[in-house]
Design an enzyme around this catalytic site. Structure first.
Site, mmCIF file in Angstrom:
data_model
loop_
_atom_site.group_PDB
_atom_site.id
_atom_site.type_symbol
_atom_site.label_atom_id
_atom_site.label_comp_id
_atom_site.label_asym_id
_atom_site.label_seq_id
_atom_site.Cartn_x
_atom_site.Cartn_y
_atom_site.Cartn_z
ATOM 1 N N ALA A 1 0.853 -1.192 0.000
ATOM 2 C CA ALA A 1 0.000 0.000 0.000
ATOM 3 C C ALA A 1 0.887 1.239 0.000
ATOM 4 O O ALA A 1 1.810 1.355 0.806
ATOM 5 C CB ALA A 1 -0.903 -0.003 1.233
ATOM 6 N N GLU A 2 0.595 2.172 -0.901
ATOM 7 C CA GLU A 2 1.386 3.392 -1.028
ATOM 8 C C GLU A 2 0.676 4.566 -0.368
ATOM 9 O O GLU A 2 -0.553 4.647 -0.385
ATOM 10 C CB GLU A 2 1.602 3.723 -2.502
ATOM 11 C CG GLU A 2 2.375 2.681 -3.268
ATOM 12 C CD GLU A 2 2.557 3.057 -4.723
ATOM 13 O OE1 GLU A 2 1.622 3.625 -5.320
ATOM 14 O OE2 GLU A 2 3.641 2.782 -5.253
ATOM 15 N N GLY A 3 1.447 5.466 0.207
ATOM 16 C CA GLY A 3 0.899 6.720 0.700
ATOM 17 C C GLY A 3 0.182 6.635 2.033
ATOM 18 O O GLY A 3 -0.745 7.405 2.284
#
Length: 106
Positions: free
Chosen positions: A54-56
């Site tokens: 998962a990014e951000g």
């Protein structure tokens, strides 16, 4: 673009991980639609034996929701601001002087 990225990744198996875009991570803890999309992406990745990133991630609630949904890894400002290569190397890969003093030869 995202559709093509997923299609290419699954067709050619070039990548070993499926990245979950920040736009979905932003609402994973507060919006049912985003949580449903993330849940579906995680199921898709699992069916192809892919890990997920998962990014951000910026908030504790996002991290908790992703853990509960079964996401493998995460990255984002919650963990660290971007680091220069030099700081990254010094912080995580170079031994600290004090650590060397306490080591004994086997």
């Amino acid at each position: 673009r995202s559709y093509n990225h997923i299609k290419t990744s699954l067709h050619f198996r070039v990548e070993s991980a499926l990245k979950i875009d920040k736009s979905f991570v932003d609402g994973v803890a507060t919006k049912l639609e985003d949580a449903a999309i993330v849940r579906s992406m995680l199921a898709l990745a699992a069916s192809f034996a892919m890990e997920t990133v998962a990014e951000g991630i910026e908030e504790e609630a996002q991290m908790q929701a992703l853990i509960e949904l079964g996401c493998h890894y995460g990255q984002g400002y919650l963990f660290s601001r971007p680091l220069t290569p030099q700081v990254l190397t010094q912080t995580f890969f170079e031994p600290h002087v004090g650590d060397l003093d306490n080591q004994t030869a086997v």
